[in-house]
Enzyme design. Structure first.
Site, PDB file in Angstrom:
ATOM      1  CD  GLU A  99       4.866   0.565   3.788  1.00  0.00           C
ATOM      2  OE1 GLU A  99       4.133   0.441   2.788  1.00  0.00           O
ATOM      3  OE2 GLU A  99       5.603  -0.343   4.230  1.00  0.00           O
ATOM      4  CG  ASP A 113       3.378   5.253 -10.949  1.00  0.00           C
ATOM      5  OD1 ASP A 113       3.101   5.711  -9.820  1.00  0.00           O
ATOM      6  OD2 ASP A 113       2.506   4.952 -11.780  1.00  0.00           O
ATOM      7  CG  ASP A 120      -4.012  10.584  -4.168  1.00  0.00           C
ATOM      8  OD1 ASP A 120      -3.717  11.143  -5.253  1.00  0.00           O
ATOM      9  OD2 ASP A 120      -5.189  10.366  -3.818  1.00  0.00           O
ATOM     10  CE  LYS A 166      -9.034  16.714 -11.820  1.00  0.00           C
ATOM     11  NZ  LYS A 166     -10.507  16.754 -11.613  1.00  0.00           N
ATOM     12  NE  ARG A 176      -3.433  -6.976  -5.972  1.00  0.00           N
ATOM     13  CZ  ARG A 176      -4.682  -7.091  -5.532  1.00  0.00           C
ATOM     14  NH1 ARG A 176      -5.575  -7.754  -6.236  1.00  0.00           N
ATOM     15  NH2 ARG A 176      -5.049  -6.513  -4.398  1.00  0.00           N
ATOM     16  CE1 TYR A 177      -1.269   3.047  -8.702  1.00  0.00           C
ATOM     17  CE2 TYR A 177       1.118   3.032  -8.390  1.00  0.00           C
ATOM     18  CZ  TYR A 177      -0.038   3.680  -8.792  1.00  0.00           C
ATOM     19  OH  TYR A 177       0.051   4.956  -9.302  1.00  0.00           O
ATOM     20  CD  GLU A 178       7.205  -1.336  -8.265  1.00  0.00           C
ATOM     21  OE1 GLU A 178       7.707  -0.329  -7.733  1.00  0.00           O
ATOM     22  OE2 GLU A 178       7.620  -2.493  -8.083  1.00  0.00           O
TER      23      GLU A 178
END
Length: 232
Positions: A63, A173, A137, A141, A212-214
């Site tokens: 991972e 996402d 990430d 840009k 938590r990010y998702e």
């Protein structure tokens, strides 16, 4: 850790290494955890990667960018027959992971705390059953797109270390990065997208743990995509 770490070049696919100052207890867990779990790239990779683990494992997964380790810890605990290698250069995420491992050790887990390409180049050919890249990430840009981890060079690396039939799983996402990954994998030729209908990429993977990010992304109406590619 004993001795000095050898400096290695990095291809800078990640951003900053440090966030908030970690607490003394986290620093202690981090040092002890890296001493216990960190793989040593200064030593040649064993021809049989199962030797990295003190327990018997039958499969091997990698991972890349595990963050705070929620998914990786859950996967390793749920599948003790698989050896997991997790890579995360962000110190705060590593500290969180090591605090959790101090409470619940996992013998089928190994960690690396720098550039994932260093591990990919160290691994023997056709040694992995799977590679996971979850919420990398997106480097939104245009001038930074060259820093996205999904690239022809890194797909070459994936193709080299994955066994035939091994899986590369990618979750994001960010629509543009999802499309970017689909296009790059299709152009590469060594990966076949496993999707027959929309539910195949909208449905989370089995035993998936929502971070938590998702959860935040979903609250903000960013719809995750879960892509699976098979090494041909």
């Amino acid at each position: 850790m004993t001795g000095e770490r050898r400096e290695r070049s990095t291809e800078a696919f990640f951003g900053r290494r440090h966030g908030k100052t970690i607490r003394p207890a986290q620093a202690s867990a981090l040092a002890a955890g890296l001493e216990k779990y960190r793989i040593d790239l200064d030593q040649p990779a064993p021809a049989d990667l199962r030797r990295l683990f003190p327990v018997d494992v039958s499969k091997l997964r990698l991972e890349i960018g595990f963050g705070g380790g929620e998914h990786l810890r859950h996967a390793a605990a749920a599948d003790p027959d698989t050896g997991f290698i997790g890579i995360e250069p962000f110190i705060n995420g590593l500290a969180k992971m090591m605090v959790a491992l101090d409470r619940q050790p996992l013998a089928n887990l190994r960690i690396y705390d720098d550039d994932a390409t260093q591990v990919l180049d160290w691994l023997p050919p056709a040694s992995l059953d799977g590679i996971d890249l979850f919420y990398p990430d997106p480097w939104p840009k245009r001038r930074h797109w060259k820093r996205r981890f999904v690239s022809p060079a890194n797909l070459d690396r994936f193709a080299r270390v994955l066994k035939p039939g091994g899986k590369f799983r990618f979750a994001s996402d960010i629509d543009h990065y999802v499309n970017w990954t689909l296009l790059h994998c299709r152009a590469h030729g060594a990966f076949e997208w496993q999707a027959r209908d929309a539910d195949d990429w909208r449905r989370p993977y089995e035993t998936w743990v929502r971070t938590r990010y998702e959860a935040k992304a979903i609250r903000e109406n960013r719809i995750p995509a879960y892509l699976t590619f098979v090494r041909t």
